[in-house]
Write a protein that holds these residues in place. Structure first.
Motif, PDB file in Angstrom:
ATOM      1  N   VAL A 103      41.425  22.988  68.480  1.00  0.00           N
ATOM      2  CA  VAL A 103      41.859  22.202  68.074  1.00  0.00           C
ATOM      3  C   VAL A 103      40.260  21.408  67.831  1.00  0.00           C
ATOM      4  N   HIS A 132      43.567  14.148  71.484  1.00  0.00           N
ATOM      5  CA  HIS A 132      44.882  13.687  70.473  1.00  0.00           C
ATOM      6  C   HIS A 132      46.344  14.058  71.948  1.00  0.00           C
ATOM      7  N   ASP A 133      45.125  15.214  72.309  1.00  0.00           N
ATOM      8  CA  ASP A 133      47.440  15.411  73.060  1.00  0.00           C
ATOM      9  C   ASP A 133      46.960  14.819  74.804  1.00  0.00           C
ATOM     10  N   HIS A 189      48.572  11.457  64.490  1.00  0.00           N
ATOM     11  CA  HIS A 189      47.948  12.809  64.213  1.00  0.00           C
ATOM     12  C   HIS A 189      49.396  13.537  63.920  1.00  0.00           C
ATOM     13  N   ASP A 238      45.509  20.781  64.539  1.00  0.00           N
ATOM     14  CA  ASP A 238      46.022  20.646  65.075  1.00  0.00           C
ATOM     15  C   ASP A 238      47.325  21.914  65.008  1.00  0.00           C
TER      16      ASP A 238
END
Length: 488
Positions: free
Chosen positions: A285, A308-309, A361, A398
């Motif tokens: 990503v 983001h994760d 996101h 993503d």
């Protein structure tokens, strides 16, 4: 340590000779400055990254010099000559100088640092280096982080100095320390992060003995200030090959101390609970987000892609049907992002922006094949605010599925969402969504004075605007009066 000048001079290829000559030709300020030091009875040499970058053909307007002159003497020499002088780093032996010069009919502004020969080391508990001055350039060069940064060109005689084999390591594209890596990293543990940063910036390999020392000494990074760690991390993330540096931080255990959320993404999986490798997905990503950058490296976007994760490990659940879920990992991840970035002393604005992108996101995945109402599209734009363009890039990045049909479908769906946003923006000025009545009008219509009720009325009208789009003045007034009657 014997000086290997003669061997190194013979080893310099014609291309390398030209690189050093070009450096000195396009930076006449170097010779001017050297003559001033020479007349004052001191030595001056171009050093470190400036020499390395000249040999790599990537020298800019930043020039680093080293000298046997003490800082107070440096100030006396440069003040009559420089266009500006900074003493911010003088406690560490560094004087900053700006010199404007016309080079090959082009006006250039050179940012120069002149640093006294020095050595520096940490004790076991200090977060700040202890600085002591040296008397020889070889002594100064051995304290440098890596051999490729431990080369110098003595001025004005233009003598190439390379006592630790930096030229050979530069040719081999390898990072080694001038002394033992254990001694180097003990002196300044931040050099372990610099190894990862230079690997990412230059696309160099790190020598095996250096990697071993980084692994064994990773805990030493704890004594380095959060600000210095953050600055190195930023340079790594903004580099041309961040995956390389990040992988090195994770593999050596350094990331466990400075960014533990990243190695935590290496979730174990088994044949009964198959799911994506979140760590590898994250690096992909990041790389895909970089490909979408339009105006150079974007720290906000890259940090959002990297983080983001990070909520997934805390939200992972094994479902009865064998699937793995990560419900609300974006909300958890936004809170974790804020906590980590604050610990690393990032600015409040950057923390807010990156956390918001992490939180948003997943929002697009409720879009499906275009079922969102205009109201939902307006809310998407409103919630993203000035981050909308970055959210577009993050959301597109993503998608790492290997299923080409699914990837194409997601891309088409997001194309459709962007088209709808563009249409609504043209019609309604979505970028500045606000109620159809302002605070003054609300007070006048309701006959009330400033107070909490105005905020509630404003919020009601904003929700109405998001739901229905622009309203005629009379319709907005009628809706406000109806709301006010229900509140009374």
């Amino acid at each position: 340590m014997p000086n290997a000048n003669e061997d190194n001079l013979s080893a310099l290829s014609q291309v390398q000779h030209r690189a050093v000559s070009e450096l000195l030709r396009v930076a006449p300020v170097a010779d001017e400055l050297a003559r001033r030091f020479q007349e004052a009875g001191f030595s001056l040499a171009l050093v470190g990254g400036s020499v390395r970058d000249a040999l790599l053909g990537r020298l800019g307007n930043d020039l680093d010099f080293t000298t046997d002159a003490r800082p107070e003497d440096v100030l006396k020499i440069v003040r009559p000559w420089a266009d500006a002088v900074w003493e911010v780093g003088i406690a560490f032996g560094t004087v900053g100088v700006q010199k404007d010069a016309r080079v090959e009919d082009v006006d250039r502004s050179f940012q120069i640092e002149v640093t006294t020969y020095r050595s520096e080391a940490y004790d076991r508990t200090s977060r700040k280096p202890e600085v002591s001055y040296g008397d020889s350039i070889e002594e100064d060069l051995v304290r440098r982080d890596f051999t490729v940064n431990a080369m110098a060109v003595a001025l004005p005689e233009k003598e190439f100095i390379d006592p630790y084999g930096g030229l050979g390591d530069l040719a081999a594209r390898v990072l080694r320390t001038p002394g033992t890596p254990e001694a180097s990293f003990s002196d300044d543990p931040l050099r372990m992060m610099r190894a990862a940063r230079f690997a990412a910036q230059l696309d160099f390999e790190v020598a095996p003995e250096v990697v071993t020392a980084m692994t064994e000494m990773s805990g030493r990074i704890e004594i380095v200030s959060a600000e210095r760690v953050r600055d190195e991390l930023n340079k790594l993330i903004l580099s041309a090959h961040p995956r390389k540096g990040l992988a090195l931080l994770v593999d050596t255990g350094l990331a466990d101390h400075v960014l533990p959320e990243l190695p935590a993404l290496r979730l174990e999986s088994d044949e009964h609970h198959r799911h994506k490798d979140v760590y590898e997905h994250t690096l992909i990503v990041l790389e895909q987000a970089i490909e979408l950058e339009e105006n150079g490296p974007d720290l906000t976007l890259r940090l959002a892609a990297l983080l983001h994760d990070i909520g997934k490990p805390r939200t992972r659940r094994f479902e009865n049907d064998g699937r793995v879920s990560f419900h609300h990992h974006e909300v958890v991840g936004a809170k974790m992002t804020k906590k980590r970035m604050l610990a690393l002393k990032y600015s409040n604005e950057l923390v807010k922006d990156v956390s918001r992108l992490v939180e948003l996101h997943l929002r697009f995945h409720g879009y499906g094949t275009g079922e969102w109402t205009d109201s939902a599209v307006r809310r998407y734009v409103r919630d993203a605010g000035p981050l909308l363009d970055r959210l577009h890039k993050l959301t597109r990045s993503d998608c790492t599925t290997r299923n080409k049909r699914r990837a194409a479908a997601l891309s088409r769906a997001y194309d459709g969402l962007e088209e709808r946003i563009a249409q609504l923006q043209e019609q309604e000025e979505l970028d500045s969504i606000r109620p159809d009545l302002d605070g003054n009008q609300i007070m006048e219509i309701l006959g009330v004075r400033p107070g909490p009720v105005i905020g509630r009325a404003y919020k009601f009208l904003l929700e109405l605007r998001l739901e229905n789009g622009p309203m005629e003045h009379e319709a907005a007034v009628a809706a406000l009066k109806e709301w006010w009657a229900s509140e009374s």
